[in-house]
Design a protein around this motif. Structure first.
Motif, PDB file in Angstrom:
ATOM      1  N   LEU A 275       2.055  33.791 -78.243  1.00  0.00           N
ATOM      2  CA  LEU A 275       3.008  34.756 -77.694  1.00  0.00           C
ATOM      3  C   LEU A 275       2.709  35.088 -76.237  1.00  0.00           C
ATOM      4  N   SER A 276       1.438  35.180 -75.904  1.00  0.00           N
ATOM      5  CA  SER A 276       1.041  35.635 -74.567  1.00  0.00           C
ATOM      6  C   SER A 276       0.927  34.505 -73.552  1.00  0.00           C
ATOM      7  N   GLY A 277       0.760  33.279 -74.038  1.00  0.00           N
ATOM      8  CA  GLY A 277       0.522  32.156 -73.144  1.00  0.00           C
ATOM      9  C   GLY A 277       1.793  31.433 -72.745  1.00  0.00           C
ATOM     10  N   PRO A 278       1.654  30.221 -72.190  1.00  0.00           N
ATOM     11  CA  PRO A 278       2.819  29.440 -71.761  1.00  0.00           C
ATOM     12  C   PRO A 278       3.750  29.132 -72.930  1.00  0.00           C
ATOM     13  N   HIS A 279       5.055  29.143 -72.656  1.00  0.00           N
ATOM     14  CA  HIS A 279       6.057  28.871 -73.685  1.00  0.00           C
ATOM     15  C   HIS A 279       6.729  27.517 -73.458  1.00  0.00           C
ATOM     16  N   ASP A 280       6.023  26.591 -72.813  1.00  0.00           N
ATOM     17  CA  ASP A 280       6.610  25.284 -72.520  1.00  0.00           C
ATOM     18  C   ASP A 280       7.118  24.593 -73.774  1.00  0.00           C
ATOM     19  N   VAL A 281       6.372  24.733 -74.889  1.00  0.00           N
ATOM     20  CA  VAL A 281       6.746  24.047 -76.118  1.00  0.00           C
ATOM     21  C   VAL A 281       8.088  24.526 -76.642  1.00  0.00           C
ATOM     22  N   VAL A 282       8.439  25.781 -76.366  1.00  0.00           N
ATOM     23  CA  VAL A 282       9.712  26.326 -76.844  1.00  0.00           C
ATOM     24  C   VAL A 282      10.879  25.565 -76.220  1.00  0.00           C
ATOM     25  N   ASP A 283      10.861  25.421 -74.914  1.00  0.00           N
ATOM     26  CA  ASP A 283      11.932  24.698 -74.224  1.00  0.00           C
ATOM     27  C   ASP A 283      11.951  23.230 -74.628  1.00  0.00           C
ATOM     28  N   GLU A 284      10.767  22.661 -74.797  1.00  0.00           N
ATOM     29  CA  GLU A 284      10.672  21.250 -75.175  1.00  0.00           C
ATOM     30  C   GLU A 284      11.268  21.022 -76.562  1.00  0.00           C
ATOM     31  N   MET A 285      10.929  21.894 -77.509  1.00  0.00           N
ATOM     32  CA  MET A 285      11.456  21.747 -78.857  1.00  0.00           C
ATOM     33  C   MET A 285      12.965  21.922 -78.879  1.00  0.00           C
ATOM     34  N   THR A 286      13.462  22.936 -78.182  1.00  0.00           N
ATOM     35  CA  THR A 286      14.895  23.200 -78.193  1.00  0.00           C
ATOM     36  C   THR A 286      15.675  22.028 -77.613  1.00  0.00           C
ATOM     37  N   ALA A 287      15.201  21.476 -76.505  1.00  0.00           N
ATOM     38  CA  ALA A 287      15.878  20.327 -75.895  1.00  0.00           C
ATOM     39  C   ALA A 287      15.865  19.126 -76.835  1.00  0.00           C
ATOM     40  N   SER A 288      14.736  18.906 -77.490  1.00  0.00           N
ATOM     41  CA  SER A 288      14.626  17.774 -78.404  1.00  0.00           C
ATOM     42  C   SER A 288      15.532  17.949 -79.617  1.00  0.00           C
TER      43      SER A 288
END
Length: 373
Positions: free
Chosen positions: A273-286
């Protein structure tokens, strides 16, 4: 002689599990609702650090560690503009336990809970385990839940209604005007709205909105989880929040069934929750790309597919025998009636799997469609 409680006899093993057991070992599994991405490295590292330093050796407080609840509060302040105290949050064993404690704390024997149909399998079962009676409400043609249908189903015996957007099994996302209406219904009818928001970050078209943003009373309780937000299904870390008086009652249930959520998982979720959320955007795009692949492929096969606007599920209308034909050919899909009576004639498939497997599965599902026509 002791037999079994009436509550447990009212439920059965999930239809999803039955499909898994019917499938072969080498089948392409489109029935499993979990992201195929790794948990963020900084979340894993936080759990390792907590274990190696001894911070995860003992019980945490019943509600969870304060830094995690502060991170959850900050997340909802940022994303929904909701001002939360950490005291209004309970860390749970996944979204599943969060739903369970919400039901147990608010539903009396014989009271009614309005649920979407088709809808997530736990809504019906957890209502029955709480001693309540599920009241299924059919969805619209686009598979969204109609606020007017919910309002029409309310009686003097209604304890709660469940909203799930983005939805499982449908992938549907309720528009903002419907979410506002759900909040109004909860306020005006003095009925609890349980908002299941575990797919919050996976929205392809439009925007996510929560009833808690618009409610004028405390008649909304929100269920969420790190499982789908950060690809942490195995960590079993979710949360539930609401007003302090509602949280205090839910805590009474949580402290006896769970005591506290897993300590290593709490530290991992705080870091996610507190760190980078790069995986969120990556998952959504995929998932958006995979959604388009599945919708186009099944449409070309002659199936009617309401376009999912979120989550990672599609729910096409299918001819009789199609599900069985897919399973016989090595692709696991779930019959729609596993999610409620009004799911009959549909099937649910998850596209949270690799693109190459999806392409192979689409060919097989297309062949199955031709075979049963």
């Amino acid at each position: 002689m002791t037999e079994f409680s009436e509550r447990v006899e009212r439920i059965s093993i999930s239809g999803i599990r039955k499909v898994f057991e019917a499938a072969g070992e080498d089948a392409i599994n489109l029935g499993l609702g979990q992201p195929d991405f790794p948990t963020p490295e900084h979340a894993r590292a936080a759990a390792v650090d907590a274990i190696e330093s001894g911070k995860a050796d003992g019980y945490t407080g019943n509600k969870g560690i304060l830094p995690l609840r502060e991170a959850i509060a900050a997340k909802h302040e940022t994303d929904q503009g909701v001002s939360l105290s950490p005291e209004q949050i309970i860390a749970t064993a996944g979204g599943s336990e969060a739903l369970h404690v919400a039901m147990e704390a608010h539903v009396d024997e014989g009271q009614e809970v309005i649920i979407p149909d088709p809808g997530f399998v736990s809504y019906d079962a957890l209502t029955k385990l709480a001693g309540g009676d599920p009241v299924p409400v059919p969805l619209r043609e686009d598979l969204t839940l109609d606020p007017a249908a919910v309002e029409d189903a309310i009686t003097e015996n209604t304890a709660a209604f469940v909203v799930n957007s983005p939805g499982n099994p449908t992938g549907a996302v309720s528009p903002e005007e419907d979410i506002r209406e759900f909040a109004r219904i909860a306020d005006e009818h003095d009925v609890l709205c349980i908002s299941d928001e575990v797919y919050e970050y996976t929205v392809f078209d439009g925007e996510f909105h929560s009833p808690v943003e618009y409610a004028e009373t405390d008649n909304v309780v929100v269920v969420n989880s790190a499982s789908k937000l950060f690809s942490m299904t195995g960590w079993r870390l979710g949360w539930v929040y609401g007003s302090e008086r509602r949280v205090e009652r839910m805590l009474r249930v949580h402290q006896y069934v769970q005591a506290c959520a897993s300590a290593p998982a709490q530290y991992a979720a705080e870091a996610a929750l507190s760190g980078p959320h790069d995986v969120v955007d990556e998952m959504t795009a995929s998932f958006r790309e995979r959604r388009d692949l599945v919708v186009d492929g099944l449409t070309d096969a002659g199936l009617e597919v309401p376009t999912p606007r979120g989550a990672f599920y599609a729910m096409p209308r299918v001819p009789e025998g199609w599900v069985e034909e897919c399973i016989d050919r090595g692709v696991v899909v779930v019959p729609g009636d596993a999610f409620g009576e009004h799911g009959a004639g549909y099937a649910r498939l998850s596209y949270a799997t690799g693109t190459e497997e999806l392409k192979e599965a689409i060919e097989i599902m297309s062949d199955a469609a031709r075979a049963v026509r």
